[in-house]
Design a protein around this motif. Structure first.
Motif, PDB file in Angstrom:
ATOM      1  N   LYS A 115       0.864  -1.180   0.000  1.00 51.87           N
ATOM      2  CA  LYS A 115       0.000   0.000   0.000  1.00 51.87           C
ATOM      3  C   LYS A 115       0.897   1.225   0.000  1.00 51.87           C
ATOM      4  O   LYS A 115       1.978   1.224   0.597  1.00 51.87           O
ATOM      5  CB  LYS A 115      -0.911   0.033   1.230  1.00 51.87           C
ATOM      6  CG  LYS A 115      -1.741  -1.229   1.415  1.00 51.87           C
ATOM      7  CD  LYS A 115      -2.723  -1.426   0.295  1.00 51.87           C
ATOM      8  CE  LYS A 115      -3.511  -2.716   0.505  1.00 51.87           C
ATOM      9  NZ  LYS A 115      -4.374  -3.040  -0.592  1.00 51.87           N
ATOM     10  N   THR A 116       0.444   2.290  -0.636  1.00 51.38           N
ATOM     11  CA  THR A 116       1.244   3.501  -0.731  1.00 51.38           C
ATOM     12  C   THR A 116       0.539   4.662  -0.042  1.00 51.38           C
ATOM     13  O   THR A 116      -0.671   4.844  -0.194  1.00 51.38           O
ATOM     14  CB  THR A 116       1.510   3.862  -2.207  1.00 51.38           C
ATOM     15  OG1 THR A 116       2.170   2.753  -2.837  1.00 51.38           O
ATOM     16  CG2 THR A 116       2.378   5.092  -2.334  1.00 51.38           C
ATOM     17  N   VAL A 117       1.318   5.422   0.701  1.00 50.01           N
ATOM     18  CA  VAL A 117       0.866   6.663   1.327  1.00 50.01           C
ATOM     19  C   VAL A 117       1.752   7.766   0.757  1.00 50.01           C
ATOM     20  O   VAL A 117       2.975   7.602   0.667  1.00 50.01           O
ATOM     21  CB  VAL A 117       0.999   6.591   2.863  1.00 50.01           C
ATOM     22  CG1 VAL A 117       0.638   7.912   3.503  1.00 50.01           C
ATOM     23  CG2 VAL A 117       0.153   5.465   3.416  1.00 50.01           C
ATOM     24  N   VAL A 118       1.149   8.879   0.364  1.00 48.00           N
ATOM     25  CA  VAL A 118       1.895   9.972  -0.256  1.00 48.00           C
ATOM     26  C   VAL A 118       1.985  11.130   0.733  1.00 48.00           C
ATOM     27  O   VAL A 118       0.965  11.618   1.221  1.00 48.00           O
ATOM     28  CB  VAL A 118       1.224  10.424  -1.567  1.00 48.00           C
ATOM     29  CG1 VAL A 118       1.996  11.570  -2.195  1.00 48.00           C
ATOM     30  CG2 VAL A 118       1.109   9.253  -2.538  1.00 48.00           C
ATOM     31  N   VAL A 119       3.220  11.553   1.018  1.00 47.68           N
ATOM     32  CA  VAL A 119       3.488  12.668   1.925  1.00 47.68           C
ATOM     33  C   VAL A 119       3.964  13.844   1.091  1.00 47.68           C
ATOM     34  O   VAL A 119       4.858  13.694   0.261  1.00 47.68           O
ATOM     35  CB  VAL A 119       4.585  12.289   2.956  1.00 47.68           C
ATOM     36  CG1 VAL A 119       4.883  13.452   3.888  1.00 47.68           C
ATOM     37  CG2 VAL A 119       4.185  11.044   3.728  1.00 47.68           C
ATOM     38  N   SER A 120       3.362  15.003   1.297  1.00 47.10           N
ATOM     39  CA  SER A 120       3.809  16.187   0.576  1.00 47.10           C
ATOM     40  C   SER A 120       3.792  17.383   1.519  1.00 47.10           C
ATOM     41  O   SER A 120       3.112  17.374   2.543  1.00 47.10           O
ATOM     42  CB  SER A 120       2.940  16.448  -0.660  1.00 47.10           C
ATOM     43  OG  SER A 120       1.587  16.545  -0.288  1.00 47.10           O
ATOM     44  N   GLY A 121       4.578  18.389   1.174  1.00 48.24           N
ATOM     45  CA  GLY A 121       4.674  19.586   2.002  1.00 48.24           C
ATOM     46  C   GLY A 121       5.810  20.465   1.524  1.00 48.24           C
ATOM     47  O   GLY A 121       6.342  20.283   0.426  1.00 48.24           O
ATOM     48  N   SER A 122       6.196  21.404   2.364  1.00 48.68           N
ATOM     49  CA  SER A 122       7.218  22.391   1.981  1.00 48.68           C
ATOM     50  C   SER A 122       8.627  21.829   2.186  1.00 48.68           C
ATOM     51  O   SER A 122       9.464  22.427   2.844  1.00 48.68           O
ATOM     52  CB  SER A 122       7.030  23.677   2.785  1.00 48.68           C
ATOM     53  OG  SER A 122       7.216  23.415   4.170  1.00 48.68           O
ATOM     54  N   PHE A 123       8.888  20.668   1.617  1.00 51.09           N
ATOM     55  CA  PHE A 123      10.219  20.059   1.637  1.00 51.09           C
ATOM     56  C   PHE A 123      10.586  19.706   0.205  1.00 51.09           C
ATOM     57  O   PHE A 123       9.729  19.601  -0.666  1.00 51.09           O
ATOM     58  CB  PHE A 123      10.268  18.826   2.549  1.00 51.09           C
ATOM     59  CG  PHE A 123       9.300  17.732   2.165  1.00 51.09           C
ATOM     60  CD1 PHE A 123       9.642  16.762   1.233  1.00 51.09           C
ATOM     61  CD2 PHE A 123       8.035  17.687   2.728  1.00 51.09           C
ATOM     62  CE1 PHE A 123       8.748  15.765   0.878  1.00 51.09           C
ATOM     63  CE2 PHE A 123       7.132  16.687   2.387  1.00 51.09           C
ATOM     64  CZ  PHE A 123       7.490  15.728   1.460  1.00 51.09           C
ATOM     65  N   ASN A 124      11.870  19.566  -0.023  1.00 54.15           N
ATOM     66  CA  ASN A 124      12.325  19.239  -1.364  1.00 54.15           C
ATOM     67  C   ASN A 124      12.406  17.727  -1.491  1.00 54.15           C
ATOM     68  O   ASN A 124      13.005  17.099  -0.636  1.00 54.15           O
ATOM     69  CB  ASN A 124      13.702  19.863  -1.602  1.00 54.15           C
ATOM     70  CG  ASN A 124      14.042  19.980  -3.057  1.00 54.15           C
ATOM     71  OD1 ASN A 124      13.231  19.678  -3.911  1.00 54.15           O
ATOM     72  ND2 ASN A 124      15.241  20.420  -3.332  1.00 54.15           N
ATOM     73  N   PRO A 125      11.741  17.132  -2.434  1.00 56.52           N
ATOM     74  CA  PRO A 125      11.134  17.559  -3.686  1.00 56.52           C
ATOM     75  C   PRO A 125       9.607  17.710  -3.656  1.00 56.52           C
ATOM     76  O   PRO A 125       8.947  17.397  -4.637  1.00 56.52           O
ATOM     77  CB  PRO A 125      11.549  16.465  -4.650  1.00 56.52           C
ATOM     78  CG  PRO A 125      11.511  15.214  -3.817  1.00 56.52           C
ATOM     79  CD  PRO A 125      11.916  15.665  -2.437  1.00 56.52           C
TER      80      PRO A 125
END
Length: 137
Positions: A115-125
């Motif tokens: 299973k995949t969880v996607v983390v995003s935010g003000s970090f590179n990339p």
């Protein structure tokens, strides 16, 4: 007649996938508005191996730590499956602050799972995919 049903099914699935893409596009547009000088660094695993399980529902803690010098803002965590649920988590992390996001996953079928969880935010990339995997006996 079967061809008409097939065309309707394809059209409906396309429309459903477009709605999810639209929300993802809005999120990425918002993240790209953040100046790169405000990006930070995170410590977050790429994979979590659950090894062998025998139960139908697993609970996982996803550790995310801001290891940069700037605030981590606009933290978004999304699941890619209806069988995966998240508890509330902070949307901002100060430098050296850590959170553990609680994730519940229903595993119905026996055998290997991923299973995949996607983390995003003000970090590179801006985006990181975390794979949760294992084997259900």
């Amino acid at each position: 007649m079967k061809t008409n049903y097939f065309i309707i099914l394809i059209t409906l699935s396309f429309l459903a996938s477009c709605q999810g893409t639209h929300k993802k596009d809005e999120m990425m547009i918002e993240l790209k508005k953040i100046p790169q000088t405000n990006y930070t660094k995170i410590a977050c695993p790429f994979e979590i191996d659950m090894d062998t399980i025998t139960i139908d529902k697993i609970n996982v803690e996803l550790p995310i730590k801001n290891i940069g010098k700037k605030d981590l803002t606009n933290l978004y965590i999304k699941t890619t499956c209806d069988c995966t649920a998240l508890e509330d988590y902070p949307k901002t992390l100060k430098p050296n602050e850590q959170t553990k996001v609680k994730i519940s996953i229903d595993i119905d079928e026996k055998g290997y799972f991923s299973k995949t969880v996607v983390v995003s935010g003000s970090f590179n990339p801006l985006v990181r995919a975390v794979r949760i995997m294992g084997y259900k006996k």
